[in-house]
Design an enzyme around this catalytic site. Structure first.
Site, short mmCIF file in Angstrom:
data_model
loop_
_atom_site.label_atom_id
_atom_site.label_comp_id
_atom_site.label_asym_id
_atom_site.label_seq_id
_atom_site.Cartn_x
_atom_site.Cartn_y
_atom_site.Cartn_z
N HIS A 1 38.02 50.14 42.70
CA HIS A 1 38.44 48.16 42.29
C HIS A 1 39.85 47.96 43.19
O HIS A 1 40.20 47.29 43.70
CB HIS A 1 38.29 48.42 40.68
CG HIS A 1 37.71 48.86 40.06
ND1 HIS A 1 38.03 49.37 39.00
CD2 HIS A 1 36.01 48.65 40.16
CE1 HIS A 1 36.82 49.40 38.06
NE2 HIS A 1 35.57 48.95 39.33
N SER B 1 32.44 45.55 41.00
CA SER B 1 33.91 45.63 40.52
C SER B 1 34.71 45.23 41.52
O SER B 1 35.67 44.43 41.09
CB SER B 1 33.84 46.35 39.60
OG SER B 1 33.16 46.57 38.25
#
Length: 246
Positions: free
Chosen positions: A189, A132
């Site tokens: 992230h 991610s």
């Protein structure tokens, strides 16, 4: 990753899916199958040894985890949406940059996300897994390079890529501020986006500087040539006058 879809599926376009994106998907899928077999055998060897555990990185120097965690995933939906994002955004970026530059950017974002997580929570024993962080870096680059491309959120809501990046960044930031325990994943992230942004800006500065240097060098050589030409003309004129007098 959230559920997002693009209006043009480049993977089905001319040339099909790009080679590095295809390779990354195969590696992640194969690793996910190995995780499943590892779980059936009653262990969690892959997650404990190859997932990103900040405490193990800072105290035991398991530096390989900064890279290997990218290829592990926590479930079917986790890998599904990550690979979907890799395909959707990565294919166009690889075609634009080339395979080598795209691979470099992908791992810069992935490793940058890991470094950010380790810095924020150096004593955390919670494993972090998944691509991610790298995917968020790709998403940022996609929004910067293709700001007006339309992305269909949940296959229904059309939104320009630049606004989608801003919304995803804001949601991730707020989630990292409010989450407990698992908040470190949101930090990853943000780290992927941050390192991607820094790299893109740094590359732009490098090329701008190189262009400025080349222009400066060109002007410098031009001035040298003009000086040489003027001196040559002056010498020729003096020689002509000397010959006329003689």
């Amino acid at each position: 990753m959230s559920r997002y879809y693009r209006n043009t599926f480049s993977g089905f376009g001319p040339g099909g899916i790009s080679p590095v994106v295809k390779t990354l998907i195969i590696i992640c899928s194969t690793t996910f199958l190995l995780q499943i077999f590892d779980g059936i055998a009653g262990g969690a060897t892959f997650t404990s040894k190859f997932g990103l555990v900040p405490y193990q990185v800072t105290h035991r120097f398991y530096l390989w985890q900064l890279v290997t965690y990218i290829f592990l995933h926590g479930g079917f939906l986790h890998i599904l949406f990550n690979m979907l994002g890799l395909w959707m955004f990565g294919t166009d970026l690889e075609r634009l940059w080339g395979s080598r530059a795209f691979t470099k950017f992908f791992f810069i974002c992935g490793i940058g996300a890991a470094i950010t997580s380790v810095i924020v929570s150096p004593y955390s024993p919670i494993p972090i897994i998944g691509a991610s962080g790298a995917i968020f870096g790709l998403l940022l680059a996609y929004g910067v390079l293709f700001p007006n491309r339309i992305i269909y959120l949940y296959m229904i809501i059309p939104i320009q890529a630049k606004w989608f990046v801003i919304i995803m960044g804001a949601i991730t930031f707020l989630s990292s501020m409010s989450a407990t325990g698992s908040g470190v994943a949101y930090i990853a992230h943000l780290g992927g986006m941050l390192f991607g942004f820094i790299y893109l800006k740094g590359a732009r500065f490098f090329f701008d500087f190189r262009g400025w240097y080349q222009r400066w060098q060109h002007k410098r050589l031009r001035r040298k040539f003009e000086v040489y030409y003027n001196e040559r003309r002056r010498d020729e004129d003096q020689e002509k006058r000397h010959r006329w007098r003689n």
